[in-house]
Design an enzyme around this catalytic site. Structure first.
Site, mmCIF file in Angstrom:
data_model
loop_
_atom_site.group_PDB
_atom_site.id
_atom_site.type_symbol
_atom_site.label_atom_id
_atom_site.label_comp_id
_atom_site.label_asym_id
_atom_site.label_seq_id
_atom_site.Cartn_x
_atom_site.Cartn_y
_atom_site.Cartn_z
ATOM 1 N N SER A 119 0.856 -1.177 0.000
ATOM 2 C CA SER A 119 0.000 0.000 0.000
ATOM 3 C C SER A 119 0.893 1.228 0.000
ATOM 4 C CB SER A 119 -0.905 -0.017 1.238
ATOM 5 O OG SER A 119 -1.558 1.220 1.406
ATOM 6 N N ARG A 120 0.307 2.369 -0.348
ATOM 7 C CA ARG A 120 1.109 3.596 -0.266
ATOM 8 C C ARG A 120 1.466 3.918 1.175
ATOM 9 N NH1 ARG A 120 -2.632 6.533 -4.821
ATOM 10 N NH2 ARG A 120 -1.099 6.576 -6.488
ATOM 11 N N ARG B 110 -18.831 10.547 -7.108
ATOM 12 C CA ARG B 110 -19.168 11.813 -7.764
ATOM 13 C C ARG B 110 -17.931 12.600 -8.190
ATOM 14 N NH1 ARG B 110 -24.296 14.493 -4.699
ATOM 15 N NH2 ARG B 110 -23.733 16.188 -6.120
ATOM 16 N N LYS C 159 -11.706 -4.388 -12.100
ATOM 17 C CA LYS C 159 -12.455 -3.773 -13.194
ATOM 18 C C LYS C 159 -12.984 -2.418 -12.774
ATOM 19 C CE LYS C 159 -16.069 -3.685 -12.047
ATOM 20 N NZ LYS C 159 -16.658 -3.001 -10.835
ATOM 21 N N ASP D 119 -18.245 2.247 -12.604
ATOM 22 C CA ASP D 119 -18.446 1.385 -11.443
ATOM 23 C C ASP D 119 -19.481 0.301 -11.698
ATOM 24 O OD1 ASP D 119 -16.806 3.139 -9.628
ATOM 25 O OD2 ASP D 119 -17.801 1.842 -8.159
ATOM 26 N N HIS E 241 -5.614 2.241 -11.316
ATOM 27 C CA HIS E 241 -5.311 0.928 -11.901
ATOM 28 C C HIS E 241 -4.145 0.987 -12.878
ATOM 29 C CE1 HIS E 241 -9.593 -0.928 -11.196
ATOM 30 N NE2 HIS E 241 -8.914 -0.742 -10.072
#
Lengths: 324, 324
Positions: free
Chosen positions: A36-37, A167, A97, A178, A79
């Site tokens: 992870s970051r 949003r 996805k 999504d 991604h």
């Protein structure tokens, strides 16, 4: 028993957790690292799930020599960067996805994977589900005659706050990426690439789509009629109509364990084994490809991923949504 | 008991037979005459159903002094001529759906009825069904919040021969008028007139639509996603989505006796009495209007009929279908 496939998990959100949980169902799968970051986030994720190692950067995970394949589970705006990093390091990847925000960046990943001879697959788990695979066989075998239309809907209840990821244009927000990716993928399974696309949408004040209708036309004469949205919940159903019958999935079609085949006034229910969250099937496909030395899956081929991203691009153009 | 309403039946096809059969369920309804272009056909229809008089012309039926109202049951290409004849003779009419082939001719009937002060109603029986009326009340009362989308489909299996009425442009053939009028009407019940219309279709060699998708957009942000066709059978379902729930009719929505209200994960089934073919409800509405001296029904107002015909005109224009 085969040598276990050693998975690395890139990102620590809900879908990463669900995937790790499903990998536990597979005796040949082992989760060896998470990246992870933020190191503390990776460590917490690893500790909770008994994962041996946690990295505070994606690059460390991509470079880890004992990781056979990385599952990229970031929000979709990240991604491309994450998958590109892994592929460039020669690491096979399964990318959540939609694979990227648009076809061009998806094509870049495909090109990178091919240049490096590295495995790449979009985590479009619907394509790997036993029920969906059986549906495709039935339709290909003419069980419902020629396909005349496909319906599919995936809309969820709002409201979402203006600050919500869904949003945010820069995060690829809105219903299309999504949720819409599922109806579009489902349609692609049976009808391929449309020759005509027509889309209509209502946008949020931020400029992403909150209510989207899509109609696709095919040279065969078939039509697809699709809806996605984030303002009111839908049945999440899908139907494939044919000249001699139809196949109906009344709810949550994209993760289904069964369907109804209707022919000549008779209905036949077909059910398939459930497995965790339904993500193990795509994981098994990844491991089978890796074991066979393949760089692409037949179930989720690069061409299909690019087709769908191209369709989403055209829809987005028509409805005036930009993620930049 | 009230004085029976004396019906005259204009035409002798399947829908005329179904309507006469349903009128028999109503104690206040009496069928006193049938008229057809062919006397022998009218006589056979009358004899089989115990109808006192048979006429070999529409004009005789329209002029019969003891006929209170005429039900126009011809194929739809003849609706305008038949209804106009009756209205001009001062006779109230119930005209099978769609009321005419286009909005202009429907407006001509409405104008004629209003000039003469004569009752006119389209036989859009869906609007008079108890289940549909209850759905409208629930939606109007906010049971599912604001309406965000409507889905509806009505497609039937083919193939139909090139000589079939459904493939004849001059008879208003194709899916749109025969079948599409129902999804469009259903949508109109909940969303009214769209501000945007987009349609895509596949046409038969004769130039009528065999597979048609329609998307409507509304100023509220709501969308409608509709399909009709004559090449592959659909579930004939309809769904109204809202911000707080949805209402689903899984099959044969246009003649339904019930629906499912889904809110907060709970499903509630609502069922209503069945009555014959479902046509008695519109007949009761006609008789109630006549008894009250009204020239228009609140359930099937002229404006709604014209709205729907206008929508169908626009769809037809976009898909390149002409009935001339």
């Amino acid at each position: 028993m085969a040598t276990p496939t050693r998975w690395g998990i890139l990102a620590t959100g809900g879908i990463a957790a669900a995937f790790v949980s499903d990998l536990a169902l597979l005796p040949d799968a082992e989760v060896v690292a998470v990246g992870s970051r933020r190191l503390d986030t990776a460590q917490a994720f690893a500790a909770e799930r008994g994962i041996p190692r946690a990295y505070g950067s994606w690059a460390e995970l991509a470079a880890a020599p004992d990781v056979d394949v990385v599952y990229v589970a970031t929000p979709h705006a990240a991604h491309h960067a994450a998958a590109h990093l892994c592929l460039s390091a020669g690491k096979p990847v399964l990318v959540e996805k939609p694979i990227t925000l648009d076809r061009a960046s998806a094509a870049d990943l495909v090109a990178t994977a091919r240049e490096r001879g590295v495995f790449l697959m979009e985590a479009m788990w619907t394509r790997a589900l036993p029920a969906i695979r059986r549906m495709r066989e039935l339709v290909a075998d003419g069980a419902i005659g020629e396909v005349t239309a496909v319906y599919a809907d995936f809309a969820i209840s709002g409201p979402f706050a203006p600050t919500h990821r869904l949003r945010a244009p820069e995060l690829g927000g809105g219903a299309l990426l999504d949720l819409g990716v599922y109806p579009v993928t489902f349609t692609h399974l049976f009808l391929g690439v449309p020759s005509r696309i027509s889309a209509m949408a209502t946008l949020t004040p931020e400029g992403v789509d909150e209510n989207t209708a899509m109609t696709f036309g095919y040279d065969s004469g078939a039509l697809a009629v699709l809806h996605c949205g984030i303002v009111g919940g839908s049945p999440v159903s899908a139907t494939v109509l044919g000249t001699r019958g139809r196949i109906v999935i009344p709810k949550r079609f994209f993760g289904t364990t069964g369907f109804t085949l209707v022919r000549g006034g008779e209905s036949e229910e077909m059910t398939f084994p459930r497995s965790g969250n339904g993500l193990a099937f795509e994981a098994e496909e990844v491991m089978a490809c890796l074991a066979a030395g393949r760089t692409e899956s037949d179930l989720v081929p690069h061409a299909a991923t690019l087709d769908v991203m191209g369709i989403l691009d055209e829809v987005r153009k028509q409805i005036g949504v930009s993620y930049a």
